[in-house]
Structure formats: C-alpha cells, structure tokens
Write an enzyme that holds these catalytic residues in place. Structure first.
Site, PDB file in Angstrom:
ATOM      1  N   HIS A   1       0.663  -1.057  -0.160  1.00  0.00           N
ATOM      2  CA  HIS A   1       0.000  -0.305  -0.417  1.00  0.00           C
ATOM      3  C   HIS A   1       0.554   1.328  -0.528  1.00  0.00           C
ATOM      4  CE1 HIS A   1      -4.077  -1.464   0.369  1.00  0.00           C
ATOM      5  NE2 HIS A   1      -3.491  -2.463   1.325  1.00  0.00           N
TER       6      HIS A   1
ATOM      7  N   LYS B   1      -8.754  13.285   4.869  1.00  0.00           N
ATOM      8  CA  LYS B   1      -7.971  12.676   4.674  1.00  0.00           C
ATOM      9  C   LYS B   1      -7.221  12.119   6.084  1.00  0.00           C
ATOM     10  CE  LYS B   1      -6.975  13.667   0.388  1.00  0.00           C
ATOM     11  NZ  LYS B   1      -7.024  11.990   0.291  1.00  0.00           N
ATOM     12  N   ARG B   2      -6.424  11.236   6.476  1.00  0.00           N
ATOM     13  CA  ARG B   2      -5.094  11.464   7.200  1.00  0.00           C
ATOM     14  C   ARG B   2      -4.311  12.468   7.356  1.00  0.00           C
ATOM     15  NH1 ARG B   2       0.003   8.065   6.661  1.00  0.00           N
ATOM     16  NH2 ARG B   2      -1.284   6.871   5.384  1.00  0.00           N
TER      17      ARG B   2
ATOM     18  N   LYS C   1       0.546  14.100   1.885  1.00  0.00           N
ATOM     19  CA  LYS C   1      -1.168  14.359   1.052  1.00  0.00           C
ATOM     20  C   LYS C   1      -1.280  16.236   0.952  1.00  0.00           C
ATOM     21  CE  LYS C   1      -2.560  10.353   3.110  1.00  0.00           C
ATOM     22  NZ  LYS C   1      -3.205   9.618   2.128  1.00  0.00           N
TER      23      LYS C   1
ATOM     24  N   THR D   1      -8.721   6.158  -1.667  1.00  0.00           N
ATOM     25  CA  THR D   1      -9.968   5.418  -1.958  1.00  0.00           C
ATOM     26  C   THR D   1     -11.036   6.581  -1.507  1.00  0.00           C
ATOM     27  OG1 THR D   1     -10.363   4.688   0.351  1.00  0.00           O
ATOM     28  CG2 THR D   1     -10.087   3.359  -1.471  1.00  0.00           C
TER      29      THR D   1
ATOM     30  N   LYS E   1     -15.344   8.066  -3.266  1.00  0.00           N
ATOM     31  CA  LYS E   1     -15.903   7.602  -2.486  1.00  0.00           C
ATOM     32  C   LYS E   1     -16.758   9.131  -3.018  1.00  0.00           C
ATOM     33  CE  LYS E   1     -14.563   5.206   1.112  1.00  0.00           C
ATOM     34  NZ  LYS E   1     -13.159   5.501   2.228  1.00  0.00           N
TER      35      LYS E   1
END
Length: 819
Positions: free
Chosen positions: A368, A559-560, A565, A667, A671
């Site tokens: 991952h 998100k985290r 990110k 993901t 969504k």
C-alpha cells in the site's frame, strides 16, 4: 445436507423476511428489550432501544451466518483469509438492515414504538478498529466478499481504545482514548474454544530426532471474538475474527496478599497492552517492541486458526494452499510467512523445501505504500530476542533467496543486497516487505501507477528476479455504504432514472450518462446536493459552533494528515486566496467553504502543526468581515466513518492533491466522486484511473507527474527560487512564518515554512502555481451551474468501475483462485 440445499434454505429465509410486518417486528424488539436487556418499555433509554434493535436484527443474521458456514463446509470450498491490522467498519446497524433489505421495515416498526431509527443509529459508536484508508478498504473488501458469496474470514485485533479520539483544543490536536467498548458490543461473540498460545522470547534447542523446539519464556493467550459481516441482500454472512489477549494467570494471589496489588496484575496488564491501542507510538524502544509484539500476536493467532480449521475438516496439511488463500493487507502481517513455516516444519513435520512451496502458494501480499518508513523493518536484535525461532527461519529463507538471486542472470552485489531480507547497511534490520514478497505467489499494487512504481523503485530487484509476481488490483469501495446508505436521496433519484440494476451491479451507473444534460434531472440532483450540504452544516454547527453557507462551494479535503497528502498546500493557497479577496473586493469571487478533517499520528510533529495552522487560519479568516460570505474555513474534529458518511454526500470539490508518485491509490477520491463531487488532483494513485473513467474534461488535473517529481529532485530543485518568483505564494508563506496567523507566538510556523524554502521534499512550491490556476478553473466552472451539474453527474456515472465488488472479483480470479 448438500451445499445447494443449504443455500436454498438461505433463499427461504429471504422469502420469510418479506412476510414480516412492522407490528410483528416491533413485538420482537419489545421482547428483546424486556427479556434480554431487562428494561420496561416505559423506562427504556435510547441506548436500550439501540441494543434491542441490534439484538433483533442479529438473530436473523445469525441464521444466515450459520447457513453460510454450513454451505462452505458442505462444499469444501476454498476460503479467503484477509489479514489486516485495521478494519474500519464504522457503525453496523444501518449496514446490516440495509443489506438485508429491511431498513423500511425497521423504521416502521420503531415508529410504532415511538422510536426514531435515525436517532438510535446516531448513538451507535464507531468501532475503533482502524484509522485511515487501509482499514476502510479492508472493511469494504469484507463486505464485498460476502456480497459476492465468497467464503472468507477477516483477521485483526480487537482494539479496546483504538488509535485515539481526536479533540481540538485551541486549534491543537488532543489525543483521548476511544471508549467504544465501554458499554459492550452487541454485535460480537467471544469464541472461548478458539484460543491459542502466543509465545515470546525464550530459546530454541535441538531434539534427539534432529528437530528443533522453541520454548518461549512468555506466553499469552489469544482469544477469538467474532463479528458477522452481512453481504448485499443477505445471501452470505462472513466472519470478522478479532483477537483479544489475556494472561494465563490474570492475578498472582501471593503478590496481591503480600500487598503488591499492582504487581499482582502485571501479567494481565502486559497481555492487555497488546490490544489496547492501534499503532502505539514507536519512537521509544518500548513502543517499538510493542508494535512488533502486536503484529506477531495477531499474525500467529490467525495462522494457527487457519491451520487448525484446515486440519479439523479432515484435510491433509499438504493441501493447505488448495483450501486457503491468505492475503496480507500491507506489511504489518508479514511475519505470518515465518509463522506458517514454523507450524509446517516444527508442528507438522514437513521438510523445509516442501513447507516453503506450500507457504508461497498460500500467501498473497498487497503493498500500500512506496514510503520507505512505512515498509516496516525491525532491528535484528529485537526480532531475535522476541522471536528466536522465526529468526532462524528468516535466515533459512534468506539463504535460499540469495542463492537463487546469485544464480539469476544480471544480479550483481548491489541487487543481491537489495533483495536480501536482512538490511546490512548500518544497523542490521529485517525487511518485512521483502519477506512478504518472497513468501507470496502474488504481490499486488492498488492502482496502475502505484504498481508500475513498485516495479521501478522499492521492489525493482525482486521484480527482476520474479518478473511475473507483481500485478495490479486497483482499489474500490462498496457502493452499498458509500452511495445507497449515506446518500439515500441520490440513490432514489438514480433508481427513478435508470432502474434498480445498479444496486446489484455498480457498472450500471453508466446508464446515467444520457441524463447529464437533462435540465429537470440536474435540478433534482442539485436539490439533493444542497440538502446534504444543509444537513452537514447543521451537524457541524452543533458540534463545532461554526456556521457554513450551504449555497457556497464546499471544498473538501478529508484524510489522514500527512505531509505527502499536502494539506499544507491547500492551506497556503487558502491564505493566498484570502489575500486576493481582500486586495480585490471588486471581483466576483465564488463563495467557498474550505473543510478539513483527519488525524495526525501522535508522534508526527509537523502533521500536528499543520492541524494547528489550519485552525489558526480558520480563526482569522472566519472573523474577518472583509471576506464574510466569500471564504470560510473549518477543521472538523475526530474524522471517522460516520463523519465521512455525512461529508461525502455534501462535497462539491474533492481535494486529491498528494505529491505525484506518493499516494498508492486513495479511496476517499472514489467516495467523493461517487457522490457527485468534482476532483482537483495530481496524476497520482487512482486519480489517473478516475480521469480515464469519468473523462479528462470532468476532473481538474494539475502539477508535476511522478517522473517530473523524480527528475526535479535529481536536478537539484531550489524551492526558494520558485517561491521568490511567485508573489502570491511568497506573500502567503511570509504571512504564516512571520506570525500573522499566530500573533501570540510569531515563530510558531517559522521552521515549518523554512522547510518549504530550503527543502520542499513534497514539491508544494513547485506545484503551487498550477494548483492555484486549477482552483480558479474550479471557480469558472462553478459560475456555470448547468455545466457544473453535468460534470458532477458524469462523475457519478463513471464511478461504477470503482466498486470493491470489481476489485474483489479480480482478486478472486487472478490471485486466490476461488469461485
């Protein structure tokens, strides 16, 4: 009874469900309330009604659960075993009754009792069994396995306190223990008969027969706790088996009676520590050891359970790979490879070569991440001290691997060193990702780009040695939870437009394409979106006291919190936009709500600082009348599945802005797009495939590609020059680093901004001009309501391929060989 007859019994259960009426169901709920909870209807509190509803639906689930298990046993079908350190399953009541097709019936039955189903659903705690995308993916996969009628077990840890519950105090993240189990969990069943001894430490000695025997000096008991996982339409119910820990001697009475009350409980406390917290901070030696102990604890219990079940059903241990497919969800369970070898060689008497062949045929490994720090490795002394027999097995596997590599053409010393399970550079460490790769017949990435980068970077030399082993399985999400359950208004609109086929086959969402330009459909689509935004605004007002305008563009990054990110890029652009609105009030600015949510790891200083910065920026902007109604910022605390179910249907813009080449898949991007949000993102992870499926004109792509990122780093990237060349960027960074947003502590963000000027590993400055232009393109599109609506509808229509049913179907066919 044959498997066919048992499955026919499942269908008879379906038929029986349709004959039930709300009054009969209400009577059953009252019976549960009285006889299993011990409450009179007049005295019942909301949590009593929740438990009564869960126990009522659970009774029906149990029948299907047992039927599914009997059918698998009768057919001798191969089982899938999914090992994951996280399962972010969220709330289960709505999931279960929706998949059984009984949501309306339960709603009506509870109304007869004066109870609101939506109200009791809200008080069901989220299961604190995960943190981010890895755990939510595992939960989606478990639901899809059941929905596709594939026999499967999920294996993990029953965390008592999860990772943490996030509270925001004065803008700072505060970590508090999750208490989701404080009042018990009506969904779970303890299986005392499924208990296994987990050993640590000790020594390995030879026996008279030439075998070896490991005698641990510490033993803990792993006990199974099962939760049913209901598939779509309830045809199959699979098992999520989580492990809890207990000491063999929970209390030493001699020490207790001698007055050492704390010491008397030390063994039980040590055992319980294994299942208390997800991802304990590993910055200390004790934390590092606990992480390894946790991973071995759940891996060993799971592998022992799988082997026990195989033999119990009368199978030869040599056919394990024919009856069991074990999938490692990331590197955390990689020690399972050595554990299975130990059981096959030491307990079942197989030769090493035969055991290794069976092991490789049994395991698959999903990677991952390409981040080196996430590809776990353990100091060799620590590993050998805790798991001395496994250390011997790792050395033996490594000897085979390196000899094979030495015989392969073109493998020089550098390549062989990279392939080795033992990292000899500096402190000697065991590379768990290499162990998982070597011990599996299939190694998959989770998006097309990620898989190709695996071949070129972290597993380049292993890929040269085993060129047919790496394959791609792009992630997916379950449309049941992430469309049907969280967005019923949109679901009903789609059903009216194209029928019910998409409920069983998400690819049928493509039938929406003819409606993208239909003005009446667009108006209803927009009304549903606004209603979802109003509902989210009301929720955040109650939770945070913040007022958001449902008519503004809801720009969402949830998100985290991690530097790759790039929440920081979003915040810096927000500051730049704030300056532009103040400097040019005469322009027609698009009203925006910037919504952030996510947790930072407890020991991740910069990530926690980014949360604080987000809240500092929010406080200043939201209080400034110069931008009132045009720009507002909010950081929603304690992001979890239930909050995501409110945010996804309300989002207009999905921020997927990671540094290209660093996000495996994502993901959340799926969504949000499935619920009608436009994506702004880099060519990273699954963004590439989303672009391919929704159309390049209906996604806003910006920034460097993965190849360009690598080339810029190699060429000596100088971010300070880029920053100086772009006044908006320079002004925003200067404002942050000089204390404009932290007047009480002017230097609070100086080091964070200095990192951008001096290093900028994640290419924020390099991508800022393109990102800012992409945001202005979003503004232009928003001012064309019909065009915006058409684009978002096309996004929904293009997302059927991203169903986790499709992903699991590919795993089943290509990796697991199950029907």
């Amino acid at each position: 009874m044959t498997a066919e007859a048992i499955l026919a019994n499942t269908r008879s259960l379906d038929a029986a469900d349709t004959t039930r009426d709300p009054q009969a169901l209400a009577d059953r709920i009252i019976d549960c309330l009285v006889h299993r909870i011990g409450k009179d209807q007049r005295a019942a509190k909301p949590h009593d009604w929740l438990t009564a509803a869960v126990l009522t639906v659970r009774d029906d689930v149990i029948e299907r659960w047992m039927t599914s298990t009997r059918a698998t046993q009768a057919s001798g079908a191969k089982r899938v075993y999914y090992l994951s350190l996280e399962f972010l399953i969220g709330r289960l009541l709505r999931d279960a009754i929706a998949n059984l097709g009984r949501a309306e019936e339960f709603d009506a039955a509870l109304k007869l009792l004066g109870v609101d189903l939506a109200m009791i659903e809200e008080i069901e705690p989220d299961a604190a069994l995960g943190n981010g995308g890895l755990g939510r993916l595992a939960a989606c996969f478990m639901e899809s396995l059941a929905s596709l009628n594939l026999p499967a077990y999920g294996y993990g840890i029953r965390y008592v306190n999860g990772m943490f519950r996030q509270r925001i105090d004065d803008g700072w993240q505060v970590e508090l223990p999750e208490t989701w189990l404080a009042h018990g969990n009506p969904w779970e069943f303890e299986r005392r008969e499924s208990a296994y001894i987990i050993g640590f430490g000790g020594e390995v000695v030879g026996t008279e027969t030439g075998a070896v025997e490991w005698t641990p000096d510490e033993k803990i008991e792993a006990v199974a706790v099962d939760t049913p996982v209901v598939g779509w339409r309830g045809e199959r119910v699979n098992t999520l088996r989580l492990w809890t820990a207990r000491a063999f001697d929970p209390i030493r009475l001699d020490a207790f009676n001698a007055g050492d009350h704390a010491g008397a409980l030390a063994n039980q406390v040590r055992a319980e520590t294994l299942v208390r917290v997800l991802y304990p901070a590993d910055s200390s030696p004790a934390g590092h050891e606990l992480r390894l102990r946790q991973e071995y604890f759940f891996s060993s219990a799971s592998i022992q359970d799988i082997v026990r079940r195989h033999v119990q059903y009368g199978n030869d241990i040599r056919t394990l790979h024919e009856k069991a497919a074990i999938q490692l969800n990331d590197t955390h369970p990689a020690v399972s490879v050595a554990e299975l070898m130990r059981l096959l060689v030491d307990h079942h008497g197989l030769g090493f070569d035969e055991a290794w062949d069976i092991t490789r045929k049994t395991f698959g490994y999903t990677n991952h991440t390409l981040l080196p720090e996430a590809l776990e490795s353990w100091p060799l002394p620590l590993f050998e001290r805790l798991l001395p027999r496994h250390m011997q097995i790792v050395y033996a596997i490594n000897a085979r691997l390196l000899k094979e590599a030495r015989r392969a053409p073109g493998m020089d010393d550098r390549a062989i060193s990279a392939i080795s399970l033992i990292d000899e550079g500096g402190e000697r460490r065991i590379r768990m990702a290499n162990l998982a790769f070597a011990g599996s017949h299939s190694v998959n990435g989770v998006a097309a780009l990620h898989t190709e980068l695996m071949k070129q970077t972290v597993f380049a030399d292993l890929h040269r040695l085993y060129p047919d082993r790496i394959n791609n399985k792009t992630n997916g999400i379950t449309p049941r939870r992430w469309l049907q359950q969280c967005n019923p208004g949109l679901t009903d609109l789609i059903r009216e437009a194209i029928g019910d086929g998409f409920l069983d086959d998400a690819s049928r969402l493509a039938d929406l394409r003819p409606f993208t330009e239909d003005a009446a459909f667009q108006e209803r689509f927009a009304a549903i979106k606004r209603a979802n935004k109003a509902a989210l605004s009301q929720h955040l007002r109650e939770v945070m006291g913040v007022r958001l305008d449902p008519d503004a563009l809801f720009d969402v990054q949830v998100k985290r919190i991690h530097e790759y990110k790039r929440q920081l890029l979003n915040i810096i652009e927000t500051v730049a936009l704030y300056d532009q609105i103040r400097n040019h009030p005469e322009r027609d600015w698009v009203p925006r709500v910037k919504l952030f949510a996510g947790k930072a790891a407890s020991s991740y200083h910069n990530a926690k600082l980014i949360i604080k910065l987000t809240n500092d920026v929010a406080r200043k902007i939201n209080a400034d009348p110069a931008v009132h109604g045009l720009l507002s910022v909010a950081f929603a605390p304690n992001y979890n599945v239930s909050l995501a179910e409110k945010i996804m249907p309300a989002a207009d813009l999905s921020e997927q802005i990671s540094t290209a080449g660093m996000e495996a898949s994502g993901t959340g991007n799926m969504k949000l797009a499935l619920n009608g949000a436009l994506t702004i993102g880099t060519l990273d992870g699954a963004n590439i495939e989303i672009r391919d499926h929704v159309g390049a004109k209906d996604i806003v792509i910006f920034g460097l590609t993965a190849d360009e990122v690598a080339a810029k780093r190699a060429d000596g990237y100088r971010p300070s020059e880029v920053i100086e060349a772009h006044p908006d960027l320079n002004q925003a960074i200067s404002a942050i680093e000089t204390g404009v947003f932290s007047p009480g502590e002017p230097d609070r963000y100086r080091d964070l901004m200095a990192g951008l000027r001096e290093h900028d590993w994640f290419m924020l400055a390099a991508d800022f001009p393109s990102y800012a232009e992409g945001q202005r393109e979003i503004d232009r599109r928003w001012t064309d309501p019909a065009g915006w609506r058409a684009a978002t509808i096309r996004n929904v229509a293009g997302m059927g391929w991203f169903s986790s049913d499709r992903t699991i179907g590919e795993y089943a066919h290509d990796i697991w060989s199950v029907r």
